[in-house]
Design a protein around this motif. Structure first.
Motif, PDB file in Angstrom:
ATOM      1  N   HIS A  76       6.130   6.078   3.280  1.00 47.10           N
ATOM      2  CA  HIS A  76       5.446   5.628   4.502  1.00 47.10           C
ATOM      3  C   HIS A  76       5.754   6.638   5.601  1.00 47.10           C
ATOM      4  CE1 HIS A  76       4.527   2.029   7.366  1.00 47.10           C
ATOM      5  NE2 HIS A  76       4.244   3.182   7.933  1.00 47.10           N
ATOM      6  N   MET A  77       4.741   7.389   5.996  1.00 51.24           N
ATOM      7  CA  MET A  77       4.924   8.443   6.990  1.00 51.24           C
ATOM      8  C   MET A  77       4.793   7.891   8.405  1.00 51.24           C
ATOM      9  SD  MET A  77       5.431  10.522   4.617  1.00 51.24           S
ATOM     10  CE  MET A  77       5.777  11.981   5.584  1.00 51.24           C
ATOM     11  N   SER A  78       5.552   8.490   9.320  1.00 50.45           N
ATOM     12  CA  SER A  78       5.513   8.130  10.753  1.00 50.45           C
ATOM     13  C   SER A  78       5.746   6.641  10.958  1.00 50.45           C
ATOM     14  CB  SER A  78       4.171   8.550  11.381  1.00 50.45           C
ATOM     15  OG  SER A  78       3.968   9.933  11.246  1.00 50.45           O
ATOM     16  N   ALA A  79       6.666   6.079  10.193  1.00 51.95           N
ATOM     17  CA  ALA A  79       6.971   4.651  10.310  1.00 51.95           C
ATOM     18  C   ALA A  79       7.688   4.369  11.630  1.00 51.95           C
ATOM     19  CB  ALA A  79       7.829   4.205   9.139  1.00 51.95           C
ATOM     20  N   SER A  80       7.333   3.258  12.245  1.00 55.76           N
ATOM     21  CA  SER A  80       7.990   2.848  13.484  1.00 55.76           C
ATOM     22  C   SER A  80       9.168   1.929  13.157  1.00 55.76           C
ATOM     23  CB  SER A  80       6.997   2.106  14.383  1.00 55.76           C
ATOM     24  OG  SER A  80       6.611   0.876  13.771  1.00 55.76           O
ATOM     25  N   TRP A  81       9.996   1.671  14.161  1.00 48.15           N
ATOM     26  CA  TRP A  81      11.102   0.731  13.952  1.00 48.15           C
ATOM     27  C   TRP A  81      10.567  -0.670  13.677  1.00 48.15           C
ATOM     28  CZ3 TRP A  81      15.307   2.938  12.673  1.00 48.15           C
ATOM     29  CH2 TRP A  81      15.685   4.157  13.240  1.00 48.15           C
ATOM     30  N   ALA A  82       9.424  -0.987  14.255  1.00 48.71           N
ATOM     31  CA  ALA A  82       8.804  -2.285  13.982  1.00 48.71           C
ATOM     32  C   ALA A  82       8.355  -2.376  12.525  1.00 48.71           C
ATOM     33  CB  ALA A  82       7.622  -2.515  14.921  1.00 48.71           C
ATOM     34  N   ASP A  83       7.869  -1.246  11.976  1.00 47.89           N
ATOM     35  CA  ASP A  83       7.505  -1.225  10.556  1.00 47.89           C
ATOM     36  C   ASP A  83       8.738  -1.466   9.689  1.00 47.89           C
ATOM     37  OD1 ASP A  83       4.836  -0.644  11.129  1.00 47.89           O
ATOM     38  OD2 ASP A  83       5.143   1.519  10.991  1.00 47.89           O
ATOM     39  N   LEU A  84       9.835  -0.788  10.028  1.00 51.17           N
ATOM     40  CA  LEU A  84      11.072  -0.957   9.264  1.00 51.17           C
ATOM     41  C   LEU A  84      11.540  -2.409   9.305  1.00 51.17           C
ATOM     42  CD1 LEU A  84      13.510   0.111   7.707  1.00 51.17           C
ATOM     43  CD2 LEU A  84      14.547   0.746   9.909  1.00 51.17           C
ATOM     44  N   ALA A  85      11.445  -3.027  10.464  1.00 54.14           N
ATOM     45  CA  ALA A  85      11.851  -4.431  10.588  1.00 54.14           C
ATOM     46  C   ALA A  85      10.981  -5.320   9.700  1.00 54.14           C
ATOM     47  CB  ALA A  85      11.752  -4.878  12.043  1.00 54.14           C
ATOM     48  N   SER A  86       9.704  -4.994   9.600  1.00 57.65           N
ATOM     49  CA  SER A  86       8.806  -5.772   8.745  1.00 57.65           C
ATOM     50  C   SER A  86       9.189  -5.647   7.279  1.00 57.65           C
ATOM     51  CB  SER A  86       7.361  -5.311   8.966  1.00 57.65           C
ATOM     52  OG  SER A  86       6.455  -6.143   8.273  1.00 57.65           O
ATOM     53  N   TYR A  87       9.501  -4.420   6.843  1.00 66.93           N
ATOM     54  CA  TYR A  87       9.965  -4.229   5.462  1.00 66.93           C
ATOM     55  C   TYR A  87      11.207  -5.078   5.195  1.00 66.93           C
ATOM     56  CZ  TYR A  87       6.930  -0.243   4.255  1.00 66.93           C
ATOM     57  OH  TYR A  87       5.869   0.562   3.949  1.00 66.93           O
ATOM     58  N   ARG A  88      12.122  -5.081   6.132  1.00 66.57           N
ATOM     59  CA  ARG A  88      13.368  -5.826   5.938  1.00 66.57           C
ATOM     60  C   ARG A  88      13.116  -7.326   5.881  1.00 66.57           C
ATOM     61  NH1 ARG A  88      17.336  -2.275   9.961  1.00 66.57           N
ATOM     62  NH2 ARG A  88      17.969  -0.753   8.365  1.00 66.57           N
ATOM     63  N   ARG A  89      12.206  -7.826   6.718  1.00 63.15           N
ATOM     64  CA  ARG A  89      11.910  -9.261   6.685  1.00 63.15           C
ATOM     65  C   ARG A  89      11.310  -9.660   5.351  1.00 63.15           C
ATOM     66  NH1 ARG A  89      10.455  -8.289  12.151  1.00 63.15           N
ATOM     67  NH2 ARG A  89       8.271  -7.955  11.592  1.00 63.15           N
ATOM     68  N   LEU A  90      10.370  -8.860   4.856  1.00 62.68           N
ATOM     69  CA  LEU A  90       9.750  -9.190   3.571  1.00 62.68           C
ATOM     70  C   LEU A  90      10.746  -9.071   2.427  1.00 62.68           C
ATOM     71  CD1 LEU A  90       7.104  -9.181   5.191  1.00 62.68           C
ATOM     72  CD2 LEU A  90       6.021  -8.062   3.257  1.00 62.68           C
ATOM     73  N   GLU A  91      11.663  -8.088   2.534  1.00 61.39           N
ATOM     74  CA  GLU A  91      12.666  -7.937   1.480  1.00 61.39           C
ATOM     75  C   GLU A  91      13.603  -9.145   1.455  1.00 61.39           C
ATOM     76  OE1 GLU A  91      15.099  -4.255  -0.392  1.00 61.39           O
ATOM     77  OE2 GLU A  91      15.098  -4.399   1.790  1.00 61.39           O
ATOM     78  N   ARG A  92      14.015  -9.600   2.625  1.00 61.89           N
ATOM     79  CA  ARG A  92      14.885 -10.783   2.687  1.00 61.89           C
ATOM     80  C   ARG A  92      14.184 -12.020   2.146  1.00 61.89           C
ATOM     81  NH1 ARG A  92      16.524  -8.573   7.816  1.00 61.89           N
ATOM     82  NH2 ARG A  92      15.033  -9.942   8.865  1.00 61.89           N
ATOM     83  N   ALA A  93      12.872 -12.086   2.333  1.00 65.75           N
ATOM     84  CA  ALA A  93      12.101 -13.239   1.860  1.00 65.75           C
ATOM     85  C   ALA A  93      11.690 -13.106   0.396  1.00 65.75           C
ATOM     86  CB  ALA A  93      10.859 -13.423   2.733  1.00 65.75           C
ATOM     87  N   GLY A  94      12.051 -11.986  -0.238  1.00 61.57           N
ATOM     88  CA  GLY A  94      11.682 -11.781  -1.632  1.00 61.57           C
ATOM     89  C   GLY A  94      10.215 -11.470  -1.824  1.00 61.57           C
ATOM     90  N   ARG A  95       9.565 -10.934  -0.793  1.00 63.59           N
ATOM     91  CA  ARG A  95       8.121 -10.671  -0.852  1.00 63.59           C
ATOM     92  C   ARG A  95       7.793  -9.188  -0.945  1.00 63.59           C
ATOM     93  NH1 ARG A  95       5.849 -13.103   4.402  1.00 63.59           N
ATOM     94  NH2 ARG A  95       3.851 -12.471   3.465  1.00 63.59           N
ATOM     95  N   ARG A  96       8.802  -8.340  -0.990  1.00 63.10           N
ATOM     96  CA  ARG A  96       8.550  -6.899  -1.056  1.00 63.10           C
ATOM     97  C   ARG A  96       8.551  -6.471  -2.520  1.00 63.10           C
ATOM     98  NH1 ARG A  96      12.319  -2.088   1.467  1.00 63.10           N
ATOM     99  NH2 ARG A  96      11.314  -0.383   0.353  1.00 63.10           N
ATOM    100  N   SER A  97       7.391  -6.080  -3.014  1.00 65.62           N
ATOM    101  CA  SER A  97       7.227  -5.787  -4.440  1.00 65.62           C
ATOM    102  C   SER A  97       7.219  -4.304  -4.759  1.00 65.62           C
ATOM    103  CB  SER A  97       5.909  -6.397  -4.943  1.00 65.62           C
ATOM    104  OG  SER A  97       4.807  -5.902  -4.197  1.00 65.62           O
ATOM    105  N   THR A  98       7.097  -3.440  -3.756  1.00 68.75           N
ATOM    106  CA  THR A  98       6.965  -2.012  -3.986  1.00 68.75           C
ATOM    107  C   THR A  98       8.039  -1.263  -3.215  1.00 68.75           C
ATOM    108  OG1 THR A  98       4.573  -2.232  -4.237  1.00 68.75           O
ATOM    109  CG2 THR A  98       5.413  -0.020  -3.792  1.00 68.75           C
ATOM    110  N   PRO A  99       8.925  -0.509  -3.885  1.00 70.17           N
ATOM    111  CA  PRO A  99       9.913   0.279  -3.152  1.00 70.17           C
ATOM    112  C   PRO A  99       9.245   1.400  -2.391  1.00 70.17           C
ATOM    113  CG  PRO A  99      10.006   0.788  -5.493  1.00 70.17           C
ATOM    114  CD  PRO A  99       9.050  -0.365  -5.336  1.00 70.17           C
ATOM    115  N   GLY A 100       9.873   1.811  -1.302  1.00 71.39           N
ATOM    116  CA  GLY A 100       9.269   2.871  -0.501  1.00 71.39           C
ATOM    117  C   GLY A 100      10.306   3.685   0.228  1.00 71.39           C
ATOM    118  N   VAL A 101       9.907   4.885   0.609  1.00 68.04           N
ATOM    119  CA  VAL A 101      10.712   5.752   1.458  1.00 68.04           C
ATOM    120  C   VAL A 101      10.011   5.826   2.804  1.00 68.04           C
ATOM    121  CG1 VAL A 101      11.582   8.082   1.794  1.00 68.04           C
ATOM    122  CG2 VAL A 101      11.536   7.083  -0.507  1.00 68.04           C
ATOM    123  N   LEU A 102      10.747   5.514   3.865  1.00 73.96           N
ATOM    124  CA  LEU A 102      10.156   5.519   5.204  1.00 73.96           C
ATOM    125  C   LEU A 102      10.561   6.781   5.937  1.00 73.96           C
ATOM    126  CD1 LEU A 102       9.939   2.485   4.396  1.00 73.96           C
ATOM    127  CD2 LEU A 102      10.220   1.943   6.812  1.00 73.96           C
TER     128      LEU A 102
END
Length: 275
Positions: free
Chosen positions: A245-271
């Motif tokens: 994920h290019m040019s990711a914002s801190w808000a984007d990172l927070a979204s990834y973390r929320r979905l990961e905590r909820a068990g909803r993140r299915s695709t690993p990524g590099v930000l």
């Protein structure tokens, strides 16, 4: 110890150390991603989302356990998951829910799609995304804000070209951003203007995109999470299992973390953070 007993114990020990597959895909044409070689008939064993083994049925059978799921490929092509090395993932998730202009083959179709999409929105809601491509149109004219002003009277619109380097703003969007004929063109950008009046035509390029983009309200965390979940599901449907994920914002990172905590993140990524 008798040789036969010793051999049997070794076999048991070896068997107990062999990892068991969650899934075995059988009867497919397997391509491993190597730069040479055609797909080969074979089976694939998977565990915890990773490939355990590739080989013929006999080689892969040792990974089968009582809970292993079997999938018959029936001669279909079996590939490793794809990695997309350059995405704007959350933006893509928003685009999936917005108007699709990528294959609008005429200016009339372009305008019609925007008109129909605007009918689904509340007054004041922004229309963004689009991914239009004017090279599909006869003569390849760039769109102007007058094309869409009458069909978007209550909604600011800032519609991106598919390359992300230019966008069309309607009159409502330029008003919201305070853009007028006196707005200077920033270095590294371009604002197309009427040659006679100097008024902006609605096309903003590169660094000039911020002149309008800064007026677009930031999405809420819930909206951002929904966009990310939508993008993850779409990527998975295409076999994409990892992204950058290019040019990711801190808000984007927070979204990834929320979905990961909820068990909803299915695709690993590099930000790659936005500079």
């Amino acid at each position: 110890m008798r040789p036969a007993l010793s051999a049997a114990l070794c076999c048991l020990a070896f068997s107990s150390c062999t990892p068991q597959a969650d899934v075995i895909i059988s009867g497919g044409m397997v391509w491993t991603g190597l730069s040479s070689g055609a797909p080969q008939k074979g089976d694939v064993a998977l565990a915890s989302g990773k490939i355990l083994a590739v080989g013929d049925a006999a080689q892969v059978a040792r990974y089968r356990g009582p809970k292993t799921e079997s999938i018959q490929a029936d001669g279909g092509l079996v590939l490793p998951g794809f990695t997309d090395g350059h995405t704007h993932f959350v933006d893509g998730g928003f685009q999936l829910a917005s108007v699709n202009l990528r294959d609008a083959r005429t200016p009339q179709e372009f305008i019609h799609r925007i008109k129909e999409y605007a009918k689904t929105l509340k007054p004041g809601e922004w229309i963004i995304g689009g991914d239009w491509d004017h090279t599909l149109w006869r003569g390849q004219p760039l769109p102007r804000h007058e094309w869409i002003d009458s069909v978007t009277p209550n909604n600011p619109a800032f519609l991106s070209r598919l390359d992300g380097h230019e966008a069309l703003a309607n009159a409502a969007a330029m008003r919201a951003a305070g853009v007028t004929k006196d707005t200077p063109t920033p270095p590294g950008g371009e604002i197309l203007r009427d040659a006679r009046t100097g008024e902006p035509l609605g096309i903003f390029k590169d660094r000039a995109l911020d002149a309008v983009g800064r007026a677009i309200p930031e999405p809420s965390p819930e909206q951002r999470d929904s966009a990310l979940a939508r993008a993850l599901a779409f990527a998975a449907s295409l076999g994409v299992t990892a992204t950058a994920h290019m040019s990711a914002s801190w808000a984007d990172l927070a979204s990834y973390r929320r979905l990961e905590r909820a068990g909803r993140r299915s695709t690993p990524g590099v930000l790659s953070p936005r500079p």
